[in-house]
Design a protein around this motif. Structure first.
Motif, mmCIF file in Angstrom:
data_model
loop_
_atom_site.group_PDB
_atom_site.id
_atom_site.type_symbol
_atom_site.label_atom_id
_atom_site.label_comp_id
_atom_site.label_asym_id
_atom_site.label_seq_id
_atom_site.Cartn_x
_atom_site.Cartn_y
_atom_site.Cartn_z
ATOM 1 N N CYS A 76 0.816 -1.218 0.000
ATOM 2 C CA CYS A 76 0.000 0.000 0.000
ATOM 3 C C CYS A 76 0.849 1.266 0.000
ATOM 4 C CB CYS A 76 -0.934 0.004 1.206
ATOM 5 S SG CYS A 76 -2.107 -1.360 1.223
ATOM 6 N N THR A 79 0.889 2.003 -3.485
ATOM 7 C CA THR A 79 -0.441 2.330 -4.000
ATOM 8 C C THR A 79 -0.812 3.786 -3.739
ATOM 9 O OG1 THR A 79 -1.127 0.050 -3.577
ATOM 10 C CG2 THR A 79 -2.871 1.641 -4.001
ATOM 11 N N GLU A 82 0.076 6.344 -6.362
ATOM 12 C CA GLU A 82 -0.399 6.106 -7.719
ATOM 13 C C GLU A 82 -1.701 6.839 -8.004
ATOM 14 O OE1 GLU A 82 1.268 4.385 -9.981
ATOM 15 O OE2 GLU A 82 2.866 3.752 -8.627
ATOM 16 N N PRO A 85 -5.255 2.144 -9.943
ATOM 17 C CA PRO A 85 -5.078 0.943 -9.134
ATOM 18 C C PRO A 85 -3.713 0.300 -9.359
ATOM 19 C CG PRO A 85 -7.247 0.956 -10.167
ATOM 20 C CD PRO A 85 -6.487 2.094 -10.766
ATOM 21 N N LEU A 86 -3.170 -0.290 -8.298
ATOM 22 C CA LEU A 86 -1.934 -1.052 -8.402
ATOM 23 C C LEU A 86 -2.304 -2.535 -8.414
ATOM 24 C CD1 LEU A 86 1.146 -1.323 -8.371
ATOM 25 C CD2 LEU A 86 1.051 -1.199 -5.864
ATOM 26 N N GLY A 114 -4.696 -3.096 -5.266
ATOM 27 C CA GLY A 114 -4.875 -1.983 -4.351
ATOM 28 C C GLY A 114 -5.489 -0.778 -5.039
ATOM 29 N N PRO A 116 -6.408 3.234 -4.509
ATOM 30 C CA PRO A 116 -6.194 4.371 -3.614
ATOM 31 C C PRO A 116 -7.513 4.892 -3.055
ATOM 32 C CG PRO A 116 -4.979 4.661 -5.673
ATOM 33 C CD PRO A 116 -5.914 3.498 -5.877
ATOM 34 N N THR A 127 -5.849 2.839 1.298
ATOM 35 C CA THR A 127 -6.089 1.923 0.186
ATOM 36 C C THR A 127 -7.196 0.925 0.538
ATOM 37 O OG1 THR A 127 -4.417 0.377 1.001
ATOM 38 C CG2 THR A 127 -3.697 2.002 -0.624
ATOM 39 N N CYS A 129 -7.803 -2.968 -0.471
ATOM 40 C CA CYS A 129 -6.948 -4.009 -1.041
ATOM 41 C C CYS A 129 -7.640 -5.367 -1.074
ATOM 42 C CB CYS A 129 -5.665 -4.149 -0.242
ATOM 43 S SG CYS A 129 -4.706 -2.638 -0.151
#
Length: 406
Positions: A76, A79, A82, A85-86, A114, A116, A127, A129
């Motif tokens: 996270c 994440t 960003e 999304p990761l 993840g 945000p 996050t 997740c």
């Protein structure tokens, strides 16, 4: 995925502080989201996480026992930087994560998605997740569902900040209680009158939801606040500060008088009766009390001391009232802040991440994952402020340090 332009950690922490969500109890509104994530994506692990200066803290979690981990290795931690999304479909095939301790050790993550949690001002405060120890693909529809659920989490936070009254119980919202109680304390300091603070928690409340259902739990919460209102004065404040935790501010009330009020509230709450799934049931409450004084001249310190007394009441068997002992004057800890810091020692070769919770010219209060291994003297660095001061530990507790600057 593009990293957010001019990522500013202090702006992010300021946005997180505004929601006042860290270290609050579990709540069904957030637990429900993690259950949906787990069911919809068929993954064993789902979390709603918020990141302060040194850790990721789980407001809601499914499939993970611990309520917090170090921020550094947390997925996270990437994440939140960003704008999208990761997604990691197989951690062992991704050089960023193949040697991560959460991959090579428990919970042995192979899949991570993840999203945000972004405030209205565009700051990523945490996050949402979905995780699994097995690699898996993820569809565009599944990502869209996660984004919708993340938006629901943020809508809940934003609406809570705007609301002055808790919709279920009619008590003040956490944010409104803090604002009004802070004003009352300012008046008490200016005019020298007494004021006390109570924290109370309904005992074994999760069991009520599990046995009798959430509708019965909601009835208990609403009825308990109504019961308290019949005893409290118009000038007293009552706010819902957690799932089943409430705070009461009693202006013009000293320690012994406040203990009498707490005892009356405790007895009256215990006298309530509710229709259960199979038979009627009752509920009890535990109370912690702190009284205004030189060492408790701000709301956060009063709440902290009342919280310590509340935990003492629970440790002593629940369904009782405990008053905090008179505290020594805490000098120089300053105003409430939320800043990312580092504890630097060993001639700069060693550093421990921390979160600065209070700060003044004389000292600070720091939160750490563990105070073990922290030397008695070190440098506190706050990169966002260009700050570096040598300090000495004045008080050490598990997860918290008070320091005085040398």
């Amino acid at each position: 995925m593009l990293e957010i332009d001019q990522f500013n950690e202090q702006q992010r922490l300021d946005a997180l502080a505004r929601f006042d969500i860290l270290d609050t109890p579990e709540e069904e509104a957030f637990d429900r989201v993690t259950r949906l994530v787990s069911r919809i994506l068929n993954v064993p692990i789902a979390t709603v996480a918020f990141l302060d200066g040194h850790r990721q803290w789980f407001k809601a979690r499914r499939g993970i026992e611990t309520c917090e981990t170090a921020r550094g290795p947390a997925f996270c931690n990437l994440t939140i930087r960003e704008s999208a999304p990761l997604i990691v479909t197989d951690t062992l095939s991704d050089g960023r994560f193949a040697n991560n301790p959460f991959v090579t050790g428990p919970p042995y993550l192979r899949f991570y998605a993840g999203i945000p949690l972004r405030s209205a001002e565009g700051q990523n405060v945490g996050t949402l997740c979905a995780m699994s120890p097995e690699p898996r693909a993820i569809t565009a529809d599944e990502i869209a569902i996660l984004q919708d659920l993340a938006a629901m989490v943020m809508d809940t936070l934003e609406l809570r900040e705007l609301a002055s009254v808790d919709g279920l119980t009619g008590a003040l919202s956490r944010h409104a209680f803090r604002e009004m109680a802070t004003r009352e304390l300012s008046l008490a300091k200016r005019h020298g009158h007494e004021v006390s603070c109570l924290l109370f928690d309904l005992d074994h409340f999760k069991g009520i939801n599990d046995v009798h259902g959430h509708a019965a739990g909601d009835e208990v919460l609403a009825a308990s606040v109504a019961t308290c209102r019949r005893i409290l004065r118009e000038s007293d404040l009552i706010g819902r500060v957690g799932g089943e935790e409430f705070a009461v501010l009693l202006p013009y009330t000293g320690r012994q008088a406040a203990m009498n009020v707490a005892e009356k509230l405790r007895v009256t709450i215990a006298a309530q009766r509710f229709a259960g799934a199979e038979q009627p049931f009752s509920v009890t409450a535990s109370f912690g009390l702190a009284a205004f004084g030189p060492a408790l001249a701000d709301l956060d310190t009063m709440l902290q001391r009342a919280d310590q007394a509340l935990y003492a009441a629970k440790d002593q068997g629940r369904d009782r009232c405990v008053a905090a002992e008179a505290a020594e004057v805490e000098s120089g800890l300053g105003r409430r802040v939320l800043k990312a810091g580092q504890i630097v020692f060993n001639a700069g070769r060693s550093a421990i991440d921390c979160t600065v919770k209070r700060l003044s010219d004389q000292g600070a209060r720091l939160a750490v994952l563990s105070s073990a291994g922290v030397p008695d003297r070190f440098k506190l660095a706050i990169a966002a402020d260009g700050f570096s001061r040598t300090c000495e530990i004045a008080r050490k507790a598990e997860g918290e340090l008070d320091v005085r600057f040398a």
